[in-house]
Write a protein that holds these residues in place. Structure first.
Motif, PDB file in Angstrom:
ATOM      1  N   UNK A 122       0.839  -1.190   0.000  1.00  0.00           N
ATOM      2  CA  UNK A 122       0.000   0.000   0.000  1.00  0.00           C
ATOM      3  C   UNK A 122       0.875   1.241   0.000  1.00  0.00           C
ATOM      4  N   UNK A 123       0.601   2.173  -0.876  1.00  0.00           N
ATOM      5  CA  UNK A 123       1.370   3.398  -0.941  1.00  0.00           C
ATOM      6  C   UNK A 123       0.570   4.535  -0.323  1.00  0.00           C
ATOM      7  N   UNK A 124       0.925   4.986   0.899  1.00  0.00           N
ATOM      8  CA  UNK A 124       0.232   6.102   1.534  1.00  0.00           C
ATOM      9  C   UNK A 124       0.935   7.413   1.214  1.00  0.00           C
ATOM     10  N   UNK A 168      -6.185  -6.290  10.616  1.00  0.00           N
ATOM     11  CA  UNK A 168      -6.286  -5.121  11.485  1.00  0.00           C
ATOM     12  C   UNK A 168      -5.379  -4.011  10.945  1.00  0.00           C
ATOM     13  N   UNK A 169      -6.002  -2.985  10.374  1.00  0.00           N
ATOM     14  CA  UNK A 169      -5.259  -1.838   9.844  1.00  0.00           C
ATOM     15  C   UNK A 169      -5.510  -0.604  10.703  1.00  0.00           C
ATOM     16  N   UNK A 170      -5.744  -0.829  11.986  1.00  0.00           N
ATOM     17  CA  UNK A 170      -6.048   0.298  12.870  1.00  0.00           C
ATOM     18  C   UNK A 170      -4.882   1.277  12.981  1.00  0.00           C
ATOM     19  N   UNK A 171      -3.674   0.818  12.682  1.00  0.00           N
ATOM     20  CA  UNK A 171      -2.515   1.709  12.776  1.00  0.00           C
ATOM     21  C   UNK A 171      -2.290   2.509  11.504  1.00  0.00           C
ATOM     22  N   UNK A 172      -3.075   2.232  10.459  1.00  0.00           N
ATOM     23  CA  UNK A 172      -2.964   3.012   9.224  1.00  0.00           C
ATOM     24  C   UNK A 172      -3.839   4.254   9.354  1.00  0.00           C
ATOM     25  N   UNK A 173      -3.271   5.445   9.324  1.00  0.00           N
ATOM     26  CA  UNK A 173      -4.068   6.667   9.522  1.00  0.00           C
ATOM     27  C   UNK A 173      -5.204   6.792   8.512  1.00  0.00           C
ATOM     28  N   UNK A 174      -6.296   7.317   8.950  1.00  0.00           N
ATOM     29  CA  UNK A 174      -7.449   7.502   8.063  1.00  0.00           C
ATOM     30  C   UNK A 174      -7.152   8.484   6.947  1.00  0.00           C
ATOM     31  N   UNK A 175      -6.099   9.287   7.110  1.00  0.00           N
ATOM     32  CA  UNK A 175      -5.723  10.266   6.090  1.00  0.00           C
ATOM     33  C   UNK A 175      -4.795   9.690   5.030  1.00  0.00           C
ATOM     34  N   UNK A 176      -4.412   8.417   5.169  1.00  0.00           N
ATOM     35  CA  UNK A 176      -3.503   7.797   4.200  1.00  0.00           C
ATOM     36  C   UNK A 176      -4.132   7.771   2.815  1.00  0.00           C
ATOM     37  N   UNK A 177      -3.328   8.079   1.815  1.00  0.00           N
ATOM     38  CA  UNK A 177      -3.781   8.038   0.428  1.00  0.00           C
ATOM     39  C   UNK A 177      -3.251   6.763  -0.206  1.00  0.00           C
ATOM     40  N   UNK A 178      -4.044   5.709  -0.205  1.00  0.00           N
ATOM     41  CA  UNK A 178      -3.610   4.418  -0.739  1.00  0.00           C
ATOM     42  C   UNK A 178      -3.733   4.436  -2.255  1.00  0.00           C
ATOM     43  N   UNK A 179      -2.616   4.198  -2.935  1.00  0.00           N
ATOM     44  CA  UNK A 179      -2.622   4.256  -4.396  1.00  0.00           C
ATOM     45  C   UNK A 179      -2.475   2.893  -5.054  1.00  0.00           C
ATOM     46  N   UNK A 180      -2.053   1.872  -4.307  1.00  0.00           N
ATOM     47  CA  UNK A 180      -1.953   0.532  -4.887  1.00  0.00           C
ATOM     48  C   UNK A 180      -1.981  -0.509  -3.785  1.00  0.00           C
ATOM     49  N   UNK A 204      -3.734  -8.282  -7.946  1.00  0.00           N
ATOM     50  CA  UNK A 204      -3.648  -6.833  -7.817  1.00  0.00           C
ATOM     51  C   UNK A 204      -5.041  -6.257  -7.614  1.00  0.00           C
ATOM     52  N   UNK A 205      -5.222  -5.525  -6.538  1.00  0.00           N
ATOM     53  CA  UNK A 205      -6.523  -4.894  -6.303  1.00  0.00           C
ATOM     54  C   UNK A 205      -6.715  -3.718  -7.245  1.00  0.00           C
ATOM     55  N   UNK A 206      -7.936  -3.586  -7.765  1.00  0.00           N
ATOM     56  CA  UNK A 206      -8.260  -2.439  -8.621  1.00  0.00           C
ATOM     57  C   UNK A 206      -8.753  -1.277  -7.758  1.00  0.00           C
ATOM     58  N   UNK A 207      -9.258  -0.254  -8.406  1.00  0.00           N
ATOM     59  CA  UNK A 207      -9.732   0.918  -7.661  1.00  0.00           C
ATOM     60  C   UNK A 207     -10.833   0.548  -6.674  1.00  0.00           C
ATOM     61  N   UNK A 208     -11.740  -0.323  -7.094  1.00  0.00           N
ATOM     62  CA  UNK A 208     -12.810  -0.759  -6.192  1.00  0.00           C
ATOM     63  C   UNK A 208     -12.236  -1.522  -5.013  1.00  0.00           C
ATOM     64  N   UNK A 209     -11.216  -2.345  -5.259  1.00  0.00           N
ATOM     65  CA  UNK A 209     -10.599  -3.107  -4.190  1.00  0.00           C
ATOM     66  C   UNK A 209      -9.902  -2.224  -3.178  1.00  0.00           C
ATOM     67  N   UNK A 210      -9.219  -1.201  -3.668  1.00  0.00           N
ATOM     68  CA  UNK A 210      -8.579  -0.257  -2.756  1.00  0.00           C
ATOM     69  C   UNK A 210      -9.638   0.432  -1.906  1.00  0.00           C
ATOM     70  N   UNK A 211     -10.807   0.679  -2.500  1.00  0.00           N
ATOM     71  CA  UNK A 211     -11.906   1.276  -1.754  1.00  0.00           C
ATOM     72  C   UNK A 211     -12.477   0.352  -0.694  1.00  0.00           C
ATOM     73  N   UNK A 212     -12.194  -0.953  -0.788  1.00  0.00           N
ATOM     74  CA  UNK A 212     -12.661  -1.906   0.215  1.00  0.00           C
ATOM     75  C   UNK A 212     -11.749  -1.942   1.439  1.00  0.00           C
ATOM     76  N   UNK A 213     -10.587  -1.322   1.354  1.00  0.00           N
ATOM     77  CA  UNK A 213      -9.649  -1.295   2.473  1.00  0.00           C
ATOM     78  C   UNK A 213     -10.125  -0.290   3.502  1.00  0.00           C
ATOM     79  N   UNK A 214     -10.255  -0.738   4.736  1.00  0.00           N
ATOM     80  CA  UNK A 214     -10.682   0.130   5.830  1.00  0.00           C
ATOM     81  C   UNK A 214      -9.465   0.647   6.570  1.00  0.00           C
ATOM     82  N   UNK A 215      -9.167   1.905   6.375  1.00  0.00           N
ATOM     83  CA  UNK A 215      -8.053   2.522   7.096  1.00  0.00           C
ATOM     84  C   UNK A 215      -8.475   2.794   8.538  1.00  0.00           C
TER      85      UNK A 215
END
Length: 208
Positions: free
Chosen positions: A15-17, A82-94, A158-169
């Motif tokens: 994940x690229x934040x 558990x991605x509770x340590x990933x900030x909600x402001x992270x910009x995940x690009x892949x 590889x997750x697509x745009x929809x898949x990245x949207x399924x990630x809960x930061x």
């Protein structure tokens, strides 16, 4: 900077934040609550649409469908991290999902392993038998065809745009892994499935 999430059930998420969040890769363990779910019976429609499945544990997670000796089977599995340590402001690009395949059939017909989501409610944490219910899941967060399985070992989706949207930061990410034939209610004519390691196996098969 890359945030690398490595799950023992075979999930490797790259994940690229945004740069300000992390400068070095960080490794996460798969949640032990991840679980395989399946159902069998002599009527495919009943098997596929059952409101409850059989929980198969977290050592081996199957995905696909099968038919043999008048019995049908459907395998799905819930992946939780558990991605509770990933900030909600992270910009995940892949993001890349990687599973360590330990069993697969010489496929009579190919199928896609598809990432779906039932967020925010499904699957539960921990997973329960009713999380098998197909109607709770939708979307295509990324998929890969079984014809590209080269043998035992790591296999990436590889997750697509929809898949990245399924990630809960800053929370729990939940995926339901299904065959596209299962999603499309295609009656199986043989065994079309694969299985990969779950978190119960431990750290040995985590990516290095």
């Amino acid at each position: 900077a890359f945030l690398v999430l490595t799950l023992f059930l075979g999930v490797f998420l790259a994940v690229v934040p945004s740069k300000a969040i992390l400068d070095d890769p960080t490794v996460f363990s798969a949640m032990p609550e991840s679980q395989g779910l399946s159902q069998t019976g002599t009527n495919y429609v009943i098997v596929r649409n059952s409101v409850s499945g059989v929980m198969g544990g977290s050592y081996s997670l199957g995905v696909g469908q099968g038919y043999s000796s008048s019995y049908y089977a459907v395998w799905r599995n819930a992946l939780l991290f558990d991605l509770s340590s990933v900030p909600s402001t992270a910009n995940i690009t892949s993001a890349v999902l990687s599973v360590y395949i330990v069993y697969y059939i010489g496929f009579i017909c190919d199928f896609n392993v598809t990432v779906q989501s039932g967020l925010p409610n499904y699957p539960h944490n921990p997973v329960v038998a009713s999380d098998y219910y197909a109607s709770w899941y939708s979307g295509n967060g990324g998929e890969r065809n079984s014809s590209e399985v080269g043998g035992i070992g790591w296999w990436n989706i590889t997750l697509n745009t929809a898949g990245i949207g399924m990630i809960t930061k800053a929370g729990i990410t939940k995926f339901m892994m299904r065959s596209n034939q299962d999603i499309n209610s295609t009656v199986p004519t043989g065994e079309h499935m694969m299985a990969y390691y779950g978190p119960g196996v431990g750290q040995y098969y985590a990516p290095m």
